[in-house]
Design a protein around this motif. Structure first.
Motif, PDB file in Angstrom:
ATOM      1  N   GLY A 154       0.972  -1.224  -0.125  1.00 16.10           N
ATOM      2  CA  GLY A 154      -0.120   0.029   0.068  1.00 16.10           C
ATOM      3  C   GLY A 154       0.818   1.413   0.075  1.00 16.10           C
ATOM      4  O   GLY A 154       1.853   1.148  -0.724  1.00 16.10           O
ATOM      5  N   VAL A 155       0.539   2.230   0.809  1.00 16.86           N
ATOM      6  CA  VAL A 155       1.318   3.358   0.563  1.00 16.86           C
ATOM      7  C   VAL A 155       1.475   3.802   2.179  1.00 16.86           C
ATOM      8  O   VAL A 155       0.709   3.680   3.125  1.00 16.86           O
ATOM      9  CB  VAL A 155       0.143   4.705  -0.196  1.00 16.86           C
ATOM     10  N   GLN A 156       2.389   4.984   2.175  1.00 20.52           N
ATOM     11  CA  GLN A 156       2.762   5.402   3.643  1.00 20.52           C
ATOM     12  C   GLN A 156       2.628   6.897   3.192  1.00 20.52           C
ATOM     13  O   GLN A 156       3.456   7.496   2.240  1.00 20.52           O
ATOM     14  CB  GLN A 156       3.997   5.265   4.141  1.00 20.52           C
ATOM     15  N   THR A 157       1.685   7.470   3.760  1.00 15.05           N
ATOM     16  CA  THR A 157       1.579   9.258   3.582  1.00 15.05           C
ATOM     17  C   THR A 157       1.875  10.014   4.764  1.00 15.05           C
ATOM     18  O   THR A 157       1.273  10.001   5.797  1.00 15.05           O
ATOM     19  CB  THR A 157       0.261   9.524   2.967  1.00 15.05           C
ATOM     20  N   ILE A 158       2.764  11.059   4.942  1.00 12.35           N
ATOM     21  CA  ILE A 158       2.787  11.902   5.801  1.00 12.35           C
ATOM     22  C   ILE A 158       2.434  13.186   5.568  1.00 12.35           C
ATOM     23  O   ILE A 158       2.823  13.524   4.396  1.00 12.35           O
ATOM     24  CB  ILE A 158       4.182  12.030   6.397  1.00 12.35           C
ATOM     25  N   TYR A 159       1.346  13.765   6.252  1.00 10.90           N
ATOM     26  CA  TYR A 159       0.611  14.944   5.826  1.00 10.90           C
ATOM     27  C   TYR A 159       0.377  15.797   6.853  1.00 10.90           C
ATOM     28  O   TYR A 159       0.251  15.443   8.064  1.00 10.90           O
ATOM     29  CB  TYR A 159      -0.531  14.814   5.001  1.00 10.90           C
ATOM     30  N   SER A 160      -0.002  17.024   6.662  1.00 10.83           N
ATOM     31  CA  SER A 160      -0.487  17.776   7.693  1.00 10.83           C
ATOM     32  C   SER A 160      -1.559  18.993   7.407  1.00 10.83           C
ATOM     33  O   SER A 160      -1.692  19.279   6.373  1.00 10.83           O
ATOM     34  CB  SER A 160       0.874  19.015   8.387  1.00 10.83           C
ATOM     35  N   PHE A 161      -2.274  19.458   8.315  1.00  5.07           N
ATOM     36  CA  PHE A 161      -3.248  20.388   8.070  1.00  5.07           C
ATOM     37  C   PHE A 161      -3.652  20.822   9.634  1.00  5.07           C
ATOM     38  O   PHE A 161      -3.257  20.528  10.651  1.00  5.07           O
ATOM     39  CB  PHE A 161      -4.464  19.714   7.374  1.00  5.07           C
ATOM     40  N   SER A 162      -4.617  22.171   9.560  1.00  4.29           N
ATOM     41  CA  SER A 162      -4.766  22.587  10.798  1.00  4.29           C
ATOM     42  C   SER A 162      -6.248  22.475  11.267  1.00  4.29           C
ATOM     43  O   SER A 162      -7.179  22.287  10.181  1.00  4.29           O
ATOM     44  CB  SER A 162      -4.439  24.304  10.633  1.00  4.29           C
ATOM     45  N   ILE A 163      -6.237  22.435  12.241  1.00  8.09           N
ATOM     46  CA  ILE A 163      -8.058  22.627  13.001  1.00  8.09           C
ATOM     47  C   ILE A 163      -7.718  23.518  14.134  1.00  8.09           C
ATOM     48  O   ILE A 163      -7.041  23.333  14.831  1.00  8.09           O
ATOM     49  CB  ILE A 163      -8.304  20.802  13.487  1.00  8.09           C
ATOM     50  N   ASP A 164      -8.977  24.355  14.018  1.00  8.87           N
ATOM     51  CA  ASP A 164      -9.073  25.442  14.885  1.00  8.87           C
ATOM     52  C   ASP A 164      -7.680  25.924  15.429  1.00  8.87           C
ATOM     53  O   ASP A 164      -7.309  26.461  16.388  1.00  8.87           O
ATOM     54  CB  ASP A 164      -9.387  24.896  16.184  1.00  8.87           C
ATOM     55  N   GLY A 165      -6.792  26.396  14.206  1.00  9.15           N
ATOM     56  CA  GLY A 165      -5.465  26.907  14.243  1.00  9.15           C
ATOM     57  C   GLY A 165      -4.310  26.335  14.856  1.00  9.15           C
ATOM     58  O   GLY A 165      -3.447  26.766  14.952  1.00  9.15           O
ATOM     59  N   VAL A 166      -4.467  25.159  15.054  1.00 12.93           N
ATOM     60  CA  VAL A 166      -3.547  24.095  15.332  1.00 12.93           C
ATOM     61  C   VAL A 166      -3.054  23.240  14.271  1.00 12.93           C
ATOM     62  O   VAL A 166      -3.870  22.326  13.854  1.00 12.93           O
ATOM     63  CB  VAL A 166      -3.798  23.421  16.788  1.00 12.93           C
ATOM     64  N   GLU A 167      -1.846  23.285  13.694  1.00  9.92           N
ATOM     65  CA  GLU A 167      -1.225  22.200  12.764  1.00  9.92           C
ATOM     66  C   GLU A 167      -1.032  20.954  13.331  1.00  9.92           C
ATOM     67  O   GLU A 167      -0.555  21.020  14.484  1.00  9.92           O
ATOM     68  CB  GLU A 167      -0.256  22.960  12.172  1.00  9.92           C
ATOM     69  N   GLN A 168      -1.548  20.092  12.826  1.00 10.57           N
ATOM     70  CA  GLN A 168      -1.040  18.521  13.014  1.00 10.57           C
ATOM     71  C   GLN A 168      -0.502  17.876  12.013  1.00 10.57           C
ATOM     72  O   GLN A 168      -0.709  18.139  10.798  1.00 10.57           O
ATOM     73  CB  GLN A 168      -2.651  18.014  13.561  1.00 10.57           C
ATOM     74  N   THR A 169       0.325  17.039  12.398  1.00  8.36           N
ATOM     75  CA  THR A 169       1.128  16.073  11.392  1.00  8.36           C
ATOM     76  C   THR A 169       0.679  14.697  11.735  1.00  8.36           C
ATOM     77  O   THR A 169       0.684  14.270  12.706  1.00  8.36           O
ATOM     78  CB  THR A 169       2.550  16.116  11.468  1.00  8.36           C
ATOM     79  N   LEU A 170       0.361  14.087  10.451  1.00 12.02           N
ATOM     80  CA  LEU A 170       0.028  12.470  10.605  1.00 12.02           C
ATOM     81  C   LEU A 170       0.997  11.777   9.844  1.00 12.02           C
ATOM     82  O   LEU A 170       1.051  12.064   8.643  1.00 12.02           O
ATOM     83  CB  LEU A 170      -1.420  12.627  10.162  1.00 12.02           C
ATOM     84  N   ASN A 171       1.378  10.634  10.397  1.00 16.25           N
ATOM     85  CA  ASN A 171       2.117   9.526   9.588  1.00 16.25           C
ATOM     86  C   ASN A 171       1.258   8.434   9.565  1.00 16.25           C
ATOM     87  O   ASN A 171       0.980   7.737  10.312  1.00 16.25           O
ATOM     88  CB  ASN A 171       3.446   9.424  10.435  1.00 16.25           C
TER      89      ASN A 171
END
Length: 215
Positions: A154-171
């Motif tokens: 499959g795939v590994q994706t590391i990405y980020s986005f913000s919720i309520d002004g707080v950025e999060q990184t997801l692996n």
């Protein structure tokens, strides 16, 4: 001679006892599904039973139907007071949070699943990458690549986005079994400041994730 032998035996026992000290890691596994990974021993775990109970009590009909396909799921966090509800929201946790799931794929899923489908199992990454406005600010793909395991790919994706002004990184690692019957999800995430601070241990955890497949 007797005292020398006694000293030698004492030293040998000391070395053996030292070498057999407790591991600094936990090794969660679903042997039936051939899934293994490791986390530091002081992390707090949430069991399959606890996650299933929460998910069933708060799901709609569609989610409940999908939840019935789950074979194994666990979560771990550095937060000793981590709550099950935190696992099933995308609000940025302030401590690293690991979520692992193994579930059966339905017949239509098995026929239709692609790498993009695997990317989108938690977040609509494909649409966001194409610029579709889904109300997810600051979305970025940091890394994306194929993963091939003994029992799945499959795939590994590391990405980020913000919720309520707080950025999060997801692996996120999303895999499908070689016979297209099983979905494997592995996610480690936290607020980007937390992720950066704990990047080394997070990468070690992700690297430990192994899918050998059901036996």
């Amino acid at each position: 001679m007797r005292s020398v032998r006694a000293l030698g035996l004492s030293l040998t026992l000391t070395l053996l006892l030292t070498g057999c000290g407790e591991s600094s890691k936990l090794y969660p596994a679903s042997k039936a599904d051939g899934v293994f990974f490791s986390v530091p021993k002081n992390w707090t775990g949430l069991s399959t039973a606890a996650l299933n109970k929460y998910e069933k009590s708060s799901s709609d009909d569609e989610t409940d139907s999908r939840q019935s396909l789950v074979r194994w799921q666990v979560a771990y966090s550095t937060d000793p007071k981590v709550k099950v509800s935190q696992v099933f929201t995308l609000k940025p946790p302030t401590s690293p949070l690991v979520f692992v799931r193994v579930r059966d794929l339905t017949g239509p899923e098995a026929n239709d699943f692609s790498y993009n489908s695997l990317r989108d199992v938690i977040t609509p990454i494909t649409q966001l990458a194409e610029g579709v406005d889904l109300g997810v600010p600051d979305f970025k793909i940091l890394e994306d690549g194929e993963v091939v395991e003994k029992g799945a790919r499959g795939v590994q994706t590391i990405y980020s986005f913000s919720i309520d002004g707080v950025e999060q990184t997801l692996n996120q690692t999303s895999l499908m079994s070689n016979d297209r019957s099983t979905l494997y999800i592995f996610m480690v995430r936290c607020a980007t400041t937390c992720y950066t601070k704990n990047k080394k241990v997070i990468e070690e955890i992700v690297k430990s994730y192994t899918v050998q497949g059901a036996k």
